[in-house]
Every structure is written in C-alpha cells, then in structure tokens.
Write a protein that holds these residues in place. Structure first.
Motif, PDB file in Angstrom:
ATOM      1  N   UNK A 109       0.781  -1.235   0.000  1.00  0.00           N
ATOM      2  CA  UNK A 109       0.000   0.000   0.000  1.00  0.00           C
ATOM      3  C   UNK A 109       0.809   1.279   0.000  1.00  0.00           C
ATOM      4  N   UNK A 110       1.867   1.311  -0.794  1.00  0.00           N
ATOM      5  CA  UNK A 110       2.651   2.542  -0.922  1.00  0.00           C
ATOM      6  C   UNK A 110       2.476   3.143  -2.318  1.00  0.00           C
ATOM      7  N   UNK A 111       2.492   4.468  -2.387  1.00  0.00           N
ATOM      8  CA  UNK A 111       2.345   5.179  -3.663  1.00  0.00           C
ATOM      9  C   UNK A 111       3.667   5.108  -4.422  1.00  0.00           C
ATOM     10  N   UNK A 112       3.646   4.553  -5.639  1.00  0.00           N
ATOM     11  CA  UNK A 112       4.890   4.400  -6.383  1.00  0.00           C
ATOM     12  C   UNK A 112       5.223   5.618  -7.228  1.00  0.00           C
ATOM     13  N   UNK A 113       4.277   6.064  -8.024  1.00  0.00           N
ATOM     14  CA  UNK A 113       4.584   7.210  -8.873  1.00  0.00           C
ATOM     15  C   UNK A 113       5.797   6.957  -9.740  1.00  0.00           C
ATOM     16  N   UNK A 114       6.770   7.830  -9.638  1.00  0.00           N
ATOM     17  CA  UNK A 114       7.992   7.671 -10.431  1.00  0.00           C
ATOM     18  C   UNK A 114       9.030   6.813  -9.721  1.00  0.00           C
ATOM     19  N   UNK A 115       8.800   6.474  -8.452  1.00  0.00           N
ATOM     20  CA  UNK A 115       9.657   5.487  -7.795  1.00  0.00           C
ATOM     21  C   UNK A 115       9.231   4.121  -8.304  1.00  0.00           C
ATOM     22  N   UNK A 116       9.970   3.076  -7.953  1.00  0.00           N
ATOM     23  CA  UNK A 116       9.723   1.796  -8.614  1.00  0.00           C
ATOM     24  C   UNK A 116      10.051   0.631  -7.696  1.00  0.00           C
ATOM     25  N   UNK A 117       9.249  -0.415  -7.771  1.00  0.00           N
ATOM     26  CA  UNK A 117       9.580  -1.698  -7.146  1.00  0.00           C
ATOM     27  C   UNK A 117       9.214  -2.804  -8.123  1.00  0.00           C
ATOM     28  N   UNK A 118       9.871  -3.966  -8.004  1.00  0.00           N
ATOM     29  CA  UNK A 118       9.594  -5.062  -8.946  1.00  0.00           C
ATOM     30  C   UNK A 118       8.296  -5.779  -8.631  1.00  0.00           C
ATOM     31  N   UNK A 119       7.838  -6.558  -9.598  1.00  0.00           N
ATOM     32  CA  UNK A 119       6.669  -7.400  -9.392  1.00  0.00           C
ATOM     33  C   UNK A 119       6.980  -8.451  -8.326  1.00  0.00           C
ATOM     34  N   UNK A 120       5.988  -8.770  -7.518  1.00  0.00           N
ATOM     35  CA  UNK A 120       6.117  -9.892  -6.584  1.00  0.00           C
ATOM     36  C   UNK A 120       5.926 -11.193  -7.362  1.00  0.00           C
ATOM     37  N   UNK A 121       6.158 -12.311  -6.698  1.00  0.00           N
ATOM     38  CA  UNK A 121       5.919 -13.609  -7.341  1.00  0.00           C
ATOM     39  C   UNK A 121       4.450 -13.727  -7.749  1.00  0.00           C
ATOM     40  N   UNK A 122       3.555 -13.246  -6.887  1.00  0.00           N
ATOM     41  CA  UNK A 122       2.127 -13.270  -7.207  1.00  0.00           C
ATOM     42  C   UNK A 122       1.843 -12.361  -8.406  1.00  0.00           C
ATOM     43  N   UNK A 123       2.522 -11.209  -8.442  1.00  0.00           N
ATOM     44  CA  UNK A 123       2.343 -10.294  -9.561  1.00  0.00           C
ATOM     45  C   UNK A 123       2.809 -10.888 -10.874  1.00  0.00           C
ATOM     46  N   UNK A 124       3.936 -11.581 -10.850  1.00  0.00           N
ATOM     47  CA  UNK A 124       4.446 -12.240 -12.052  1.00  0.00           C
ATOM     48  C   UNK A 124       3.467 -13.309 -12.542  1.00  0.00           C
ATOM     49  N   UNK A 125       2.903 -14.065 -11.603  1.00  0.00           N
ATOM     50  CA  UNK A 125       1.963 -15.126 -11.979  1.00  0.00           C
ATOM     51  C   UNK A 125       0.697 -14.528 -12.590  1.00  0.00           C
ATOM     52  N   UNK A 126       0.240 -13.405 -12.046  1.00  0.00           N
ATOM     53  CA  UNK A 126      -0.930 -12.746 -12.605  1.00  0.00           C
ATOM     54  C   UNK A 126      -0.712 -12.301 -14.036  1.00  0.00           C
ATOM     55  N   UNK A 127       0.489 -11.817 -14.333  1.00  0.00           N
ATOM     56  CA  UNK A 127       0.793 -11.379 -15.699  1.00  0.00           C
ATOM     57  C   UNK A 127       1.015 -12.578 -16.611  1.00  0.00           C
ATOM     58  N   UNK A 128       1.527 -13.650 -16.061  1.00  0.00           N
ATOM     59  CA  UNK A 128       1.623 -14.889 -16.862  1.00  0.00           C
ATOM     60  C   UNK A 128       0.218 -15.328 -17.286  1.00  0.00           C
ATOM     61  N   UNK A 129      -0.734 -15.261 -16.351  1.00  0.00           N
ATOM     62  CA  UNK A 129      -2.133 -15.583 -16.671  1.00  0.00           C
ATOM     63  C   UNK A 129      -2.636 -14.699 -17.808  1.00  0.00           C
ATOM     64  N   UNK A 130      -2.327 -13.419 -17.725  1.00  0.00           N
ATOM     65  CA  UNK A 130      -2.757 -12.473 -18.763  1.00  0.00           C
ATOM     66  C   UNK A 130      -2.187 -12.860 -20.118  1.00  0.00           C
TER      67      UNK A 130
END
Length: 234
Positions: free
Chosen positions: A20-41
C-alpha cells in the motif's frame, strides 16, 4: 486498413502495491504473485488469439518486467517494442513512496479541493493533481497541464503510428492513475474507478479521435488462470 486499437494493460502487482505505498515515479519489482498474474494475462491473450503488431510501455521497471512476461507468453518477443516515458505513472513528488492511506486519506483531504467534506470520488483528476502539487514540498509533482498533456500525447502518438502503418492492435503497458487519466481525457463522463493490476483497457482510434471499448477487463487473466490450472492437473 484495419481498425486501430490499443490494449492498455496495468502492470503486474508490485512490492509497493502489496504493502500500500504510492509508487509514482519510484519503482519496485513485481512480486511472485504479480508475475503469476501477468503470466495468466499473457496465456489468456494468446488463447483468445489477439494479434499485436507493436508493443509500448513506460520506462519504469515494473512495466518493462510486465511487458517481458506478456511478450514471452503470447509468443510476440519479435515484434517492435518501444519504451516511452510519457506513459509513466503520475509523479507524487516528495510523497512518492509514502503510504497510500496517508496520501489519499490524510494529506490530500486537507487541501483546497477537498473542502466542505468532498472525497476522492467528488473531485476531478485535475483537482487531485492540483492538490498533489499543493502539498509537494520538493516541487517535483507535475502541474495538471503538463501531466495531462504528456499522458494524452504519449497514447495519441502510439495510436497515430499504428494507424499510419495500416491499423491493427498495439499492446501498451502503463499505470493505474495514468490509464484512469487517459479515460477521463477521452470522455469526461467516465467515472473514476480502480484499474486492477493485469487488467486490460481497450481504446480504439479513428480519424483523430479515441473511443473507449472496455475498461479494466480481467477476462483474459481468468482464461489464462483456468488454462494454467488445467495444465497442472493434467
């Protein structure tokens, strides 16, 4: 000439999205769950047979990582892929990296636009942008005229390039508030709504005008998820 459409994807779920942090122009990588969600896509888009002639993303790491997964899963690694900083998320200035709740429920409600009990649903994208500029002590946040212009110009440049090459579909990976802003710039009656990670928003472009086809569609992810689950059972 075939119809010109942009399939606009919000990047996969990141570390900052998860906590729950605002990213804006800062950046963090996808989590494992995030990667799996995009694999589904990616699997869902491939199974649906959606053809793409070019790909575009912002220059943020999370959109680049998302695009890499989608292109791999759809088998489109060989198509033209460009990164464009105009597709970036909003810049929250000194508030980048802060907690969403603090920004949207604590800091912004104290600004001019939120007087008389107005909430996030009551204020426009323009008023939110002006409020962020108002509270940004670093002076980095973009004024509305700069922010709205770079977002619209970025997407319009993509649409024009696809149209000029005979039309077709472009895959575009961008960010939640950026996609929401684009929709409002296309149609001021479009209500603000949450753009889910890995969702697909489709806009068409013809004779210099955009039209909204679908917003935050999760059906491709659902198709991909079912296929991946069936594969595991086999």
């Amino acid at each position: 000439m075939s119809e010109t459409k942009l399939y606009v994807v919000r990047h996969g779920k990141t570390m900052f999205n998860t906590i729950g942090r605002a990213q804006g122009w800062s950046d963090t990588p996808l989590t494992a769950q995030g990667e799996e969600g995009i694999r589904e896509l990616g699997v869902g888009l491939r199974l649906a047979g959606v053809p793409f002639k070019a790909a575009f993303s912002s220059d943020s790491g999370r959109t680049i990582q998302t695009m890499d997964i989608v292109l791999r899963e759809t088998g489109y690694q060989g198509i033209s892929y460009q990164r464009d900083k105009r597709l970036r998320e909003w810049c929250f200035g000194s508030l980048d990296g802060g907690y969403d709740g603090e920004l949207f429920n604590g800091v912004l409600p104290r600004t001019e636009a939120f007087k008389n009990g107005r909430t996030l649903q009551d204020v426009s994208w323009q008023e939110i942008a002006e409020s962020i500029v108002e509270v940004d002590t670093a002076g980095w946040a973009e004024p509305w005229d700069v922010l709205s212009k770079r977002i619209f110009d970025g997407f319009e440049a993509i649409a024009k390039s696809i149209e000029a090459s005979g039309g077709g579909n472009a895959l575009v990976v961008s960010h939640g508030m950026t996609i929401g802003t684009l929709l409002w710039l296309i149609d001021h009656s479009c209500p603000k709504q949450f753009i889910e990670n890995g969702s697909v928003t489709v806009v068409s472009y013809k004779e210099g005008r955009f039209a909204i086809e679908t917003i935050a569609d999760l059906s491709y992810r659902e198709i991909g998820r079912k296929d991946i689950q069936n594969e595991k059972k086999a």
